[in-house]
Design an enzyme around this catalytic site. Sequence first.
Site, short mmCIF file in Angstrom:
data_model
loop_
_atom_site.label_atom_id
_atom_site.label_comp_id
_atom_site.label_asym_id
_atom_site.label_seq_id
_atom_site.Cartn_x
_atom_site.Cartn_y
_atom_site.Cartn_z
N ASP A 248 -55.10 7.89 18.88
CA ASP A 248 -55.86 9.15 18.82
C ASP A 248 -55.32 10.21 19.77
O ASP A 248 -56.03 11.13 20.15
CB ASP A 248 -57.34 8.89 19.08
CG ASP A 248 -57.57 8.22 20.42
OD1 ASP A 248 -56.56 7.83 21.06
OD2 ASP A 248 -58.73 8.10 20.82
N HIS B 281 -25.94 13.65 18.87
CA HIS B 281 -27.38 13.82 19.09
C HIS B 281 -27.92 12.80 20.10
O HIS B 281 -29.08 12.42 20.03
CB HIS B 281 -28.13 13.71 17.76
CG HIS B 281 -27.79 14.83 16.82
ND1 HIS B 281 -27.86 14.72 15.45
CD2 HIS B 281 -27.35 16.09 17.05
CE1 HIS B 281 -27.47 15.85 14.89
NE2 HIS B 281 -27.16 16.69 15.84
N ASP C 117 -26.69 19.22 27.43
CA ASP C 117 -27.06 20.22 26.42
C ASP C 117 -28.57 20.37 26.50
O ASP C 117 -29.31 19.48 26.08
CB ASP C 117 -26.61 19.73 25.03
CG ASP C 117 -26.85 20.76 23.92
OD1 ASP C 117 -27.60 21.73 24.15
OD2 ASP C 117 -26.30 20.57 22.82
N ASP D 97 -30.28 27.60 24.27
CA ASP D 97 -29.52 26.41 23.87
C ASP D 97 -28.19 26.47 24.62
O ASP D 97 -27.28 27.19 24.21
CB ASP D 97 -29.32 26.45 22.35
CG ASP D 97 -28.56 25.24 21.82
OD1 ASP D 97 -28.32 24.29 22.60
OD2 ASP D 97 -28.21 25.25 20.62
N HIS E 187 -17.45 19.75 14.58
CA HIS E 187 -18.59 20.60 14.21
C HIS E 187 -18.17 22.06 14.20
O HIS E 187 -17.05 22.39 14.60
CB HIS E 187 -19.77 20.37 15.17
CG HIS E 187 -19.46 20.60 16.63
ND1 HIS E 187 -19.32 21.85 17.18
CD2 HIS E 187 -19.26 19.72 17.65
CE1 HIS E 187 -19.07 21.74 18.47
NE2 HIS E 187 -19.02 20.47 18.78
N HIS F 141 -24.51 28.51 15.67
CA HIS F 141 -25.61 28.69 14.72
C HIS F 141 -26.47 29.84 15.21
O HIS F 141 -26.42 30.22 16.38
CB HIS F 141 -26.42 27.40 14.61
CG HIS F 141 -26.81 26.80 15.95
ND1 HIS F 141 -27.89 27.24 16.67
CD2 HIS F 141 -26.21 25.86 16.72
CE1 HIS F 141 -27.97 26.55 17.80
NE2 HIS F 141 -26.94 25.72 17.87
N HIS G 97 -31.99 25.89 15.70
CA HIS G 97 -31.09 26.23 14.59
C HIS G 97 -31.90 27.21 13.76
O HIS G 97 -32.61 26.83 12.84
CB HIS G 97 -30.69 24.98 13.80
CG HIS G 97 -29.93 23.99 14.64
ND1 HIS G 97 -29.88 22.66 14.39
CD2 HIS G 97 -29.20 24.17 15.77
CE1 HIS G 97 -29.15 22.05 15.31
NE2 HIS G 97 -28.73 22.96 16.16
N GLU H 205 -20.26 27.36 20.76
CA GLU H 205 -20.24 26.05 21.39
C GLU H 205 -19.14 25.12 20.88
O GLU H 205 -19.43 24.06 20.32
CB GLU H 205 -21.60 25.37 21.20
CG GLU H 205 -22.13 25.40 19.76
CD GLU H 205 -23.44 24.63 19.62
OE1 GLU H 205 -23.50 23.49 20.10
OE2 GLU H 205 -24.38 25.18 19.03
N TYR I 2 -13.86 16.08 21.49
CA TYR I 2 -14.42 14.73 21.68
C TYR I 2 -13.30 13.73 21.39
O TYR I 2 -12.81 13.67 20.27
CB TYR I 2 -15.60 14.52 20.74
CG TYR I 2 -16.59 15.69 20.79
CD1 TYR I 2 -17.63 15.70 21.70
CD2 TYR I 2 -16.41 16.81 19.96
CE1 TYR I 2 -18.50 16.79 21.77
CE2 TYR I 2 -17.26 17.90 20.03
CZ TYR I 2 -18.31 17.89 20.93
OH TYR I 2 -19.15 18.97 21.00
N ARG J 278 -18.19 19.92 25.75
CA ARG J 278 -18.68 21.06 24.97
C ARG J 278 -19.15 22.13 25.95
O ARG J 278 -19.69 21.80 27.01
CB ARG J 278 -19.82 20.64 24.03
CG ARG J 278 -20.36 21.77 23.19
CD ARG J 278 -21.24 21.31 22.00
NE ARG J 278 -22.48 20.68 22.40
CZ ARG J 278 -22.74 19.39 22.26
NH1 ARG J 278 -21.83 18.58 21.75
NH2 ARG J 278 -23.89 18.90 22.65
N GLU K 52 -21.41 25.71 25.74
CA GLU K 52 -22.26 26.45 24.79
C GLU K 52 -23.00 27.58 25.49
O GLU K 52 -23.71 27.38 26.47
CB GLU K 52 -23.29 25.49 24.17
CG GLU K 52 -24.29 26.19 23.25
CD GLU K 52 -25.21 25.22 22.52
OE1 GLU K 52 -25.50 24.13 23.06
OE2 GLU K 52 -25.63 25.55 21.39
N1 GLY Z 1 -28.63 21.48 21.06
C1 GLY Z 1 -28.45 21.59 19.68
C2 GLY Z 1 -27.24 22.34 19.35
O1 GLY Z 1 -26.46 22.65 20.22
O2 GLY Z 1 -27.03 22.73 18.23
MN MN Z 2 -26.41 24.76 19.70
MN MN Z 3 -26.98 22.79 22.28
#
Ligand code: GLY
Ligand code: MN
Ligand code: MN
Length: 449
Positions: free
Chosen positions: A45, A247, A264, A275, A354, A358, A365, A388, A392, A410, A412
């Site tokens: 609950d 992720h 991140d 982000d 990637h 975005h 996103h 970003e 890797y 990375r 970003e």
């Molecule tokens: N943290 C999610 C991305 O960088 O898209």
């Molecule tokens: Mn991002």
């Molecule tokens: Mn990110």
Amino acid sequence: MSSNKKSAAISKTEYSLRRTRLMDELAPGSLAIVSSAGEQPRSRDTFFPFRQDSDFLYLTGFDEPEALLVLVPGRAQGETLLFCRECDAEKEMWDGPRLGPERAVQRFGLSDAFPIGDLDDILPGLLDGRERIYFPMGRYAHLDRRIRCYLQNISEAPGSNGAPEVVDLDYQLRELRLFKSSNELGLMTRAADISAAAHCRAMARCQPGLYEYQLEAALLHTFVDAGARETAYPTIVGSGRNALVMHYCSNKAQMNDGDLVLVDAGCEYRGYVADITRTYPVNGRFSGAQKALYEIVLAAQLAAVERVRVGNHWDDPHTASVEVIAQGLVDLGLLNGDVQDLIESGAYQRFYMHRVGHWLGMDVHDVGDYRVHGAWRQLEPGMVMTVEPGIYIPADDERIAGEFRGMGIRIEDDVALTGEGVEILSAAAPKSVEDIEYAMRHGRDLLTR
Ligand code: GLY
Ligand code: MN
Ligand code: MN
């Protein structure tokens, strides 16, 4: 903190303007339904902290569950109706105050408001006779069922001309939300300032032997202390080869001397998010191999940011990042062959799998199309995007020199397109090798308040 210390808020007038703009886009004789989010159970609950549906929040600023906005475009400004929970002293004693329909009309400048319990009595009458209803079918199952039932009753009624056509509201809302107002940019600036300060705190706290979740704690401390109670997405603290898991968010590993850590993390502030990713050595000093790889990602990131300009296409920053990364990987001997061939064949994607970014806004996103009529979209003032790029290196590929194996890097930033150029909202988070090493040695508090 960065010099841009706007304290923004979305006014009642701005919410009303958003609804009017949306109704201007809707077909005559139509009606639109936008639902609040529901509460999500976490354990028996108890519930996850409530997070309002971004579309509903965008159009109302109303932060309660069990609510429905109905827009009826028509003469003058159209009608805006809200269904929401009634005030209830007993329930409010346990769960906190409810605005109630009467006060909601005043607070949000609506045409009228009704108890959500009256939906079955009122909404079918509003739907009847409409040519078209805009409704996000598939987002909330309980509402889908209800609307379907109303429409079936309408089409089965004696003398019926059939039920209204149902179309998705997504497109019109996506286009509105893609372009940020100065108040929205102010809130995003604040979200980015808080998040950049959190990254600084984590850098200052980082040392071998700590667990990844302890860096997460440093970030969360700054978020919450600055009034940003929620993260924009699950925080990623990936040390060593954990950085290769896109992720990753279990954040359970102990951090080793000699490894890099990829962080991140961004907060949500009054419905708008940041982000930001930074990657740095756990022990505070980049090794030769780490620095060599880092400098490639940094050069790719800077080249991509250079291409974020009004009039350029969505793909331009990505292309720039690919060119720098492919060349850099060849220079380091991690890829062999002609750079253009490696780009055209997609061979570089073994290390950079990637895209460069975005849209960013109320959702991490964020909504907005990346292509228009099949072609990459042109960048326009008011858009905000992340930049970003990353590299890797697989941990178990024997063809790769051992010193590079298992590294994930990375970088970003959050970039807003202004009329003139760009504003890097996350610029306060250290990014060059020198600035990172300095911040790790001499942590400083970026947020005075
Ligand atoms: N943290 C999610 C991305 O960088 O898209
Ligand atoms: Mn991002
Ligand atoms: Mn990110």
